[in-house]
Design an enzyme around this catalytic site. Sequence first.
Site, PDB file in Angstrom:
ATOM      1  N   ASP A  13      10.324  -6.165   0.053  1.00 21.86           N
ATOM      2  CA  ASP A  13       8.964  -6.705   0.250  1.00 21.86           C
ATOM      3  C   ASP A  13       8.911  -8.142   0.794  1.00 21.86           C
ATOM      4  OD1 ASP A  13       8.460  -4.264  -0.918  1.00 21.86           O
ATOM      5  OD2 ASP A  13       7.384  -5.035  -2.662  1.00 21.86           O
ATOM      6  N   LYS A 111       6.275   1.898   0.125  1.00 19.85           N
ATOM      7  CA  LYS A 111       5.941   2.285  -1.255  1.00 19.85           C
ATOM      8  C   LYS A 111       4.557   1.781  -1.611  1.00 19.85           C
ATOM      9  CE  LYS A 111       8.254  -1.764  -3.138  1.00 19.85           C
ATOM     10  NZ  LYS A 111       7.031  -2.392  -3.656  1.00 19.85           N
ATOM     11  N   CYS A 156       8.893  -6.327  -8.155  1.00 20.07           N
ATOM     12  CA  CYS A 156       9.481  -5.254  -7.348  1.00 20.07           C
ATOM     13  C   CYS A 156      11.003  -5.312  -7.267  1.00 20.07           C
ATOM     14  CB  CYS A 156       8.831  -5.225  -5.972  1.00 20.07           C
ATOM     15  SG  CYS A 156       7.101  -4.681  -6.082  1.00 20.07           S
TER      16      CYS A 156
HETATM   17  C1  VGL Z   1       4.747  -6.795  -5.796  1.00 21.30           C
HETATM   18  C2  VGL Z   1       2.898  -7.133  -7.101  1.00 21.30           C
HETATM   19  C3  VGL Z   1       2.208  -6.161  -6.401  1.00 21.30           C
HETATM   20  C4  VGL Z   1       6.151  -7.186  -5.480  1.00 21.30           C
HETATM   21  C5  VGL Z   1       4.075  -5.816  -5.089  1.00 21.30           C
HETATM   22  O1  VGL Z   1       6.602  -6.964  -4.334  1.00 21.30           O
HETATM   23  O2  VGL Z   1       6.836  -7.729  -6.389  1.00 21.30           O
HETATM   24  N1  VGL Z   1       4.156  -7.440  -6.805  1.00 21.30           N
HETATM   25  N2  VGL Z   1       2.806  -5.514  -5.394  1.00 21.30           N
END
Ligand code: VGL
Length: 206
Positions: A13, A111, A156
């Site tokens: 991410d 995801k 994540c």
């Molecule tokens: C994430 C909160 C919501 C992350 C993703 O990548 O850690 N955190 N969506």
Amino acid sequence: MTITSQDVLLVIDVQNDFCPGGRLAIADGAQVVEPIHRAARRFEHIILTQDWHPGGHLSFASAHPGTHPYETIELSYGPQTLWPDHCVQGSTGAQFVESLALPQAELVLRKGFRRQIDSYSAFFENDKVTSSGLAGYLRDRGLGRVFCTGLAYDFCVGFSALDARKSGFEAMVLKDACRAIDLNGSVARMEENFRNAGVNVIDDLR
Ligand code: VGL
Ligand code: ZN
């Protein structure tokens, strides 16, 4: 540490919305790029994940009138932290940070694309049963050890490392190549989970 052809670098991410100026900005988020590039030179196999939500996603506070971002509510599958709208499919915020240059990555795994379930982990969605298929992909390709990097350390990245262990893989977290959200003690809680699950936290590869 010797990296072999059975090891994979998992880059979680590294997207605009998780970096300063983004909708769910993490302090110093963009600073993971340099250590990730440094680690990447050692790996034959690299996988990127991309948080990828439809508008109105159930993890967005905006989908629950009367709530605010960073509150936790109870959903059918358990507690869920609510977030600002982020990483909406096709938006600029959902794009990888522009400086991230890993064209050799073999797989981009999206995801969080089901409106009704959030997915922190690259392996299982937050209901803990819906699989992304990543464990099967790694197994089919003979990959056994997962090195986790990216955003966010305590969400994540952390849940991906824990689920890598649950799925039977060795799991390392390269701490220097991660940054945390740190919400209500989430970093300490995640590190306790790492110890219990046998996730190895290493500062950097050296
Ligand atoms: C994430 C909160 C919501 C992350 C993703 O990548 O850690 N955190 N969506
Ligand atoms: Zn998300």
